[in-house]
Design an enzyme around this catalytic site. Sequence first.
Site, mmCIF file in Angstrom:
data_model
loop_
_atom_site.group_PDB
_atom_site.id
_atom_site.type_symbol
_atom_site.label_atom_id
_atom_site.label_comp_id
_atom_site.label_asym_id
_atom_site.label_seq_id
_atom_site.Cartn_x
_atom_site.Cartn_y
_atom_site.Cartn_z
ATOM 1 C CG HIS A 144 31.108 15.376 11.755
ATOM 2 N ND1 HIS A 144 30.641 14.014 10.816
ATOM 3 C CD2 HIS A 144 30.763 16.668 10.512
ATOM 4 C CE1 HIS A 144 30.025 14.279 9.363
ATOM 5 N NE2 HIS A 144 30.320 15.413 9.424
ATOM 6 C CD GLU B 121 29.924 8.092 6.969
ATOM 7 O OE1 GLU B 121 29.260 8.740 7.421
ATOM 8 O OE2 GLU B 121 30.854 7.741 6.806
ATOM 9 C CD GLU C 280 32.203 11.317 8.760
ATOM 10 O OE1 GLU C 280 31.838 10.730 10.404
ATOM 11 O OE2 GLU C 280 31.472 11.004 8.175
ATOM 12 C CB THR D 22 25.761 8.295 11.646
ATOM 13 O OG1 THR D 22 26.672 8.160 10.037
ATOM 14 C CG2 THR D 22 26.791 7.710 12.379
ATOM 15 C CG ASP E 182 28.912 16.910 6.252
ATOM 16 O OD1 ASP E 182 28.862 17.624 5.184
ATOM 17 O OD2 ASP E 182 30.023 17.726 6.868
ATOM 18 C CD GLU E 183 28.199 11.310 8.872
ATOM 19 O OE1 GLU E 183 28.687 10.408 8.376
ATOM 20 O OE2 GLU E 183 28.581 10.861 10.286
ATOM 21 C CD1 TRP F 275 29.074 21.909 7.102
ATOM 22 C CD2 TRP F 275 30.393 22.389 8.224
ATOM 23 N NE1 TRP F 275 29.176 20.746 7.262
ATOM 24 C CE2 TRP F 275 29.748 21.214 8.006
ATOM 25 C CE3 TRP F 275 30.655 22.544 10.051
ATOM 26 C CZ2 TRP F 275 29.644 20.197 9.120
ATOM 27 C CZ3 TRP F 275 30.379 22.094 10.861
ATOM 28 C CH2 TRP F 275 30.023 20.071 10.475
ATOM 29 C CG HIS G 272 30.654 11.150 4.377
ATOM 30 N ND1 HIS G 272 30.751 11.596 5.521
ATOM 31 C CD2 HIS G 272 31.046 12.650 3.282
ATOM 32 C CE1 HIS G 272 31.867 12.657 5.600
ATOM 33 N NE2 HIS G 272 32.366 13.215 3.852
ATOM 34 C CD GLU H 190 30.320 11.820 13.563
ATOM 35 O OE1 GLU H 190 31.290 11.563 13.033
ATOM 36 O OE2 GLU H 190 29.521 12.054 13.274
#
Length: 331
Positions: A116, A166, A113, A169, A198-199, A33, A202, A76
Amino acid sequence: MSLKNIRLEVMQAIEPKVKGFMDSFLVPIEEIWQPSDFLPDSQSDKFFTETEQIREEAKELGYDFWVTLVADTITEEALPTYESWLMDVEGIDQHNGKENGWSKWVRAWTAEENRHGDVLNKYLYLSGRVNMREIEITTQHLIADGFDIGTDRDPYKNFVYTTFQELATNISHKRVGKMAKQKGNAVLGKMCNIIAGDEMRHHLAYREFVKTILGQDPSGMVNAFADMMKKKIVMPAHFLRESGDSIGAAFELFSNCAQRLGVYTAQDYIEILKKLNDYWEVGNLRGLSDQAEKARDYLMKLPDRLQRISERMQFGQDQYKFKWVEANGTL
């Protein structure tokens, strides 16, 4: 052999596996995305109508919520600091004339990252609920001030830190998204949830890095883990400041907001530690050096100790007025 040389040897031994980690935990650029997927299209005739909808929905969100979202965004946005820090870690070699797996990972991870901060910054701008110039000043300060997370150039300590951070967050973004959705703000809710996703990916990657190193150098990694927990895992924005303030002055005030709101709490810190102890099977590690045995025992006892401390902790309940969020950010 020195500690530094052992770390370097382990990093070089694991480096061929990094391509597999990238395939498992990162998403190809053409498929992932992008911020524009969630925001009004400035080329569309519906741009102003959709922007007005964002502004109307934003009115339902309270003061502590905006402070937390702003601080999350600034954190971020300070991505250049994080990339430059990790590129300097032992074993992440971007200057040796060939493609190094670790440096490729850092670039690809930070590229993911980077989206974000982009999407959250644009959302804040369109919402009309915050003072963007003050936010931009704080962001510039945070990048200019850098940070010191207590890891030096040690890859073991850095991977413990990123594994922990990670997941922290992930928790924060997920809860902010849930609160936004409950207030009828579906766009922001979806945005925060996908960032949280996403976090989590990761987090799982860095968690595997540590697990792999444990297989190569268990004593070294357990010592590094214990050392990081003794120093405490500081947040990457611990130097947060507003315009005209001294370095770090805004961080505790923001932390109090997050604690009051229930976005990220002392209990979350303890739960993350428990999860890492369990996943890395710290209590079952054998063949450790004497120092590492003591480090393992410390790690296993630490959650209960932190629990006792957290039960006595008190957080400020007064709502500090930040320059980022003025009266129009209050219900």
